[in-house]
Design a protein around this motif. Structure first.
Motif, mmCIF file in Angstrom:
data_model
loop_
_atom_site.group_PDB
_atom_site.id
_atom_site.type_symbol
_atom_site.label_atom_id
_atom_site.label_comp_id
_atom_site.label_asym_id
_atom_site.label_seq_id
_atom_site.Cartn_x
_atom_site.Cartn_y
_atom_site.Cartn_z
ATOM 1 N N SER A 36 0.830 -1.206 0.000
ATOM 2 C CA SER A 36 0.000 0.000 0.000
ATOM 3 C C SER A 36 0.866 1.258 0.000
ATOM 4 O O SER A 36 0.515 2.247 -0.645
ATOM 5 N N PHE A 37 2.009 1.251 0.699
ATOM 6 C CA PHE A 37 2.919 2.392 0.649
ATOM 7 C C PHE A 37 3.496 2.560 -0.755
ATOM 8 O O PHE A 37 3.654 3.683 -1.239
ATOM 9 N N ILE A 38 3.798 1.461 -1.426
ATOM 10 C CA ILE A 38 4.332 1.550 -2.791
ATOM 11 C C ILE A 38 3.288 2.130 -3.727
ATOM 12 O O ILE A 38 3.565 3.043 -4.509
ATOM 13 N N TYR A 39 2.070 1.616 -3.671
ATOM 14 C CA TYR A 39 1.005 2.127 -4.538
ATOM 15 C C TYR A 39 0.685 3.581 -4.215
ATOM 16 O O TYR A 39 0.434 4.379 -5.113
ATOM 17 N N LEU A 40 0.684 3.925 -2.953
ATOM 18 C CA LEU A 40 0.408 5.297 -2.549
ATOM 19 C C LEU A 40 1.486 6.253 -3.058
ATOM 20 O O LEU A 40 1.190 7.369 -3.485
ATOM 21 N N ALA A 41 2.723 5.804 -3.048
ATOM 22 C CA ALA A 41 3.820 6.636 -3.543
ATOM 23 C C ALA A 41 3.693 6.880 -5.046
ATOM 24 O O ALA A 41 3.925 7.984 -5.533
ATOM 25 N N PHE A 42 3.293 5.862 -5.806
ATOM 26 C CA PHE A 42 3.117 6.049 -7.240
ATOM 27 C C PHE A 42 1.884 6.883 -7.555
ATOM 28 O O PHE A 42 1.906 7.720 -8.455
ATOM 29 N N ALA A 43 0.822 6.673 -6.817
ATOM 30 C CA ALA A 43 -0.434 7.363 -7.115
ATOM 31 C C ALA A 43 -0.374 8.844 -6.754
ATOM 32 O O ALA A 43 -0.969 9.676 -7.443
ATOM 33 N N THR A 44 0.317 9.178 -5.698
ATOM 34 C CA THR A 44 0.324 10.570 -5.242
ATOM 35 C C THR A 44 1.656 11.271 -5.472
ATOM 36 O O THR A 44 1.873 12.364 -4.954
ATOM 37 N N LEU A 45 2.531 10.645 -6.219
ATOM 38 C CA LEU A 45 3.814 11.247 -6.604
ATOM 39 C C LEU A 45 4.659 11.684 -5.406
ATOM 40 O O LEU A 45 5.149 12.794 -5.326
ATOM 41 N N GLY A 46 4.803 10.823 -4.446
ATOM 42 C CA GLY A 46 5.709 11.072 -3.332
ATOM 43 C C GLY A 46 5.040 11.320 -2.005
ATOM 44 O O GLY A 46 5.712 11.329 -0.990
ATOM 45 N N TYR A 52 5.307 7.900 4.984
ATOM 46 C CA TYR A 52 6.140 6.849 5.550
ATOM 47 C C TYR A 52 7.235 7.439 6.439
ATOM 48 O O TYR A 52 7.479 6.957 7.545
ATOM 49 N N LEU A 53 7.895 8.491 5.981
ATOM 50 C CA LEU A 53 8.944 9.121 6.780
ATOM 51 C C LEU A 53 8.370 9.746 8.050
ATOM 52 O O LEU A 53 8.983 9.676 9.114
ATOM 53 N N PHE A 54 7.185 10.345 7.951
ATOM 54 C CA PHE A 54 6.542 10.916 9.126
ATOM 55 C C PHE A 54 6.215 9.830 10.152
ATOM 56 O O PHE A 54 6.455 10.005 11.347
ATOM 57 N N LEU A 55 5.693 8.698 9.690
ATOM 58 C CA LEU A 55 5.365 7.608 10.616
ATOM 59 C C LEU A 55 6.623 7.014 11.248
ATOM 60 O O LEU A 55 6.620 6.661 12.426
ATOM 61 N N ALA A 56 7.694 6.899 10.473
ATOM 62 C CA ALA A 56 8.953 6.390 11.025
ATOM 63 C C ALA A 56 9.479 7.330 12.104
ATOM 64 O O ALA A 56 9.937 6.888 13.161
#
Length: 75
Positions: A36-46, A52-56
């Protein structure tokens, strides 16, 4: 190349830990969170990567604040 694999292993270990902890919290499989993080990154362009960085960062701060101490002498 050995240095490259050490860096790759470090980021995989730290990155997958974030996904694992989120999956445990939600009660779903870790693989679903990763994809889901991979798809979200492609769909929303970053935006997914920024999330992900905020959650980490948030999990790291939470670990620093809420450390489990075994006794009074650990202070």
């Amino acid at each position: 190349m050995n240095f490259f694999f050490k860096i790759l292993y470090y980021f995989q270990k730290r990155g997958f830990e974030v996904c694992r902890r989120i999956a445990e919290r939600l009660g779903i499989r870790t693989r679903i969170v990763r994809t889901s993080f991979i798809y979200l990154a492609f769909a929303t362009l970053g935006f997914g990567f920024a999330l992900y960085l905020f959650l980490a960062f948030w999990l790291k701060i939470k670990d620093l604040i809420y450390t489990k101490r075994t006794s009074v002498f650990d202070l």
